[in-house]
Design an enzyme around this catalytic site. Structure first.
Site, PDB file in Angstrom:
ATOM      1  CE  LYS A   1       5.926  -1.195  -2.353  1.00  0.00           C
ATOM      2  NZ  LYS A   1       6.166  -1.999  -3.562  1.00  0.00           N
TER       3      LYS A   1
ATOM      4  CG  ASP B   1       4.953  -5.029  -7.997  1.00  0.00           C
ATOM      5  OD1 ASP B   1       6.028  -4.457  -7.736  1.00  0.00           O
ATOM      6  OD2 ASP B   1       4.357  -4.859  -9.072  1.00  0.00           O
ATOM      7  CB  SER B   2       1.666  -1.818  -4.126  1.00  0.00           C
ATOM      8  OG  SER B   2       2.823  -1.305  -3.510  1.00  0.00           O
TER       9      SER B   2
ATOM     10  N   GLY C   1       5.590   7.528  -1.211  1.00  0.00           N
ATOM     11  CA  GLY C   1       5.144   7.391  -2.594  1.00  0.00           C
ATOM     12  C   GLY C   1       4.146   8.469  -2.992  1.00  0.00           C
TER      13      GLY C   1
ATOM     14  CG  ASN D   1       9.398   1.184  -0.519  1.00  0.00           C
ATOM     15  OD1 ASN D   1       9.082   1.624   0.574  1.00  0.00           O
ATOM     16  ND2 ASN D   1       8.998   1.739  -1.650  1.00  0.00           N
TER      17      ASN D   1
END
Length: 201
Positions: free
Chosen positions: A20, A76-77, A160, A17
């Site tokens: 990120k 991980d979010s 996002g 990503n």
């Protein structure tokens, strides 16, 4: 609890990503080691089969550490909406579909809230960071930021669900906020503070 101190010359970010990668790389600016990514090693994205943020973060970090022989850090979010029973949660990226269309994902959140006819617009972002060494040593840290959802989306910064999230105590969405300001207050920064204190200080 005592954690291993990071002393290696390279840290591999277990992510594909780009948003990120930018945020996490920026958090490590000035550190005396190289920050690379799973993309640099042409690693495939592992299927996220766990049922929690921490489970998926560990899964990704373990796969990357084993494949590269280097310490790996995975994030991980996701966005958690109580009125939607915690959705999209660990499926936050999947709500954007195969094309990673977060305009679609934001529309889905808004239409889902309309469908359940809830006035509760509260939400929070969760970020779990997992640091894994090739020998199996592991450390996990969680950050959270609470706020409210707005519609329509506002701002073009971040990535996002940022354009529909306003953190408590603020008036701008994460999408309107200067990236450095968001970086300083966000869920990723809160998890990162714990990670640095435990393993990098």
């Amino acid at each position: 609890m005592s954690y291993r101190r990071f002393s290696e010359d390279e840290l591999v970010l277990a992510s594909h990503n780009q948003g990120k990668l930018r945020e996490i790389s920026a958090l490590f600016d000035g550190r005396p080691f190289r920050v690379t990514s799973a993309q640099d090693y042409a690693l495939p994205e592992p299927e996220e089969t766990e049922s929690t943020f921490s489970g998926n973060a560990l899964l990704k970090a373990r796969a990357t550490a084993i494949a590269t022989g280097k310490p790996a850090l995975a994030d991980d979010s996701g966005l958690v909406v109580p009125a939607l029973n915690g959705a999209p949660g660990i499926y936050s990226a999947r709500w954007a579909g195969p094309d990673k269309d977060f305009i679609l994902a934001m529309q889905k959140v808004n239409s889902s809230l309309a469908a359940v006819q809830s006035d509760d617009r509260s939400a929070h972002f969760i970020c779990v960071l997992a640091l894994v060494w090739p020998d199996g040593n592991e450390a996990v840290f969680e950050g959270r930021i609470d706020g409210q959802l707005v519609w329509p989306p506002r701002g073009h910064n971040g990535f996002g669900y940022d354009p529909i999230f306003i953190a408590d105590g603020y008036e701008m969405t994460f999408g309107e906020m200067d990236p450095q300001e968001k970086l300083a207050i966000g869920h990723r920064a809160r998890a990162f503070e714990q990670l640095v204190a435990a393993c990098f200080s």
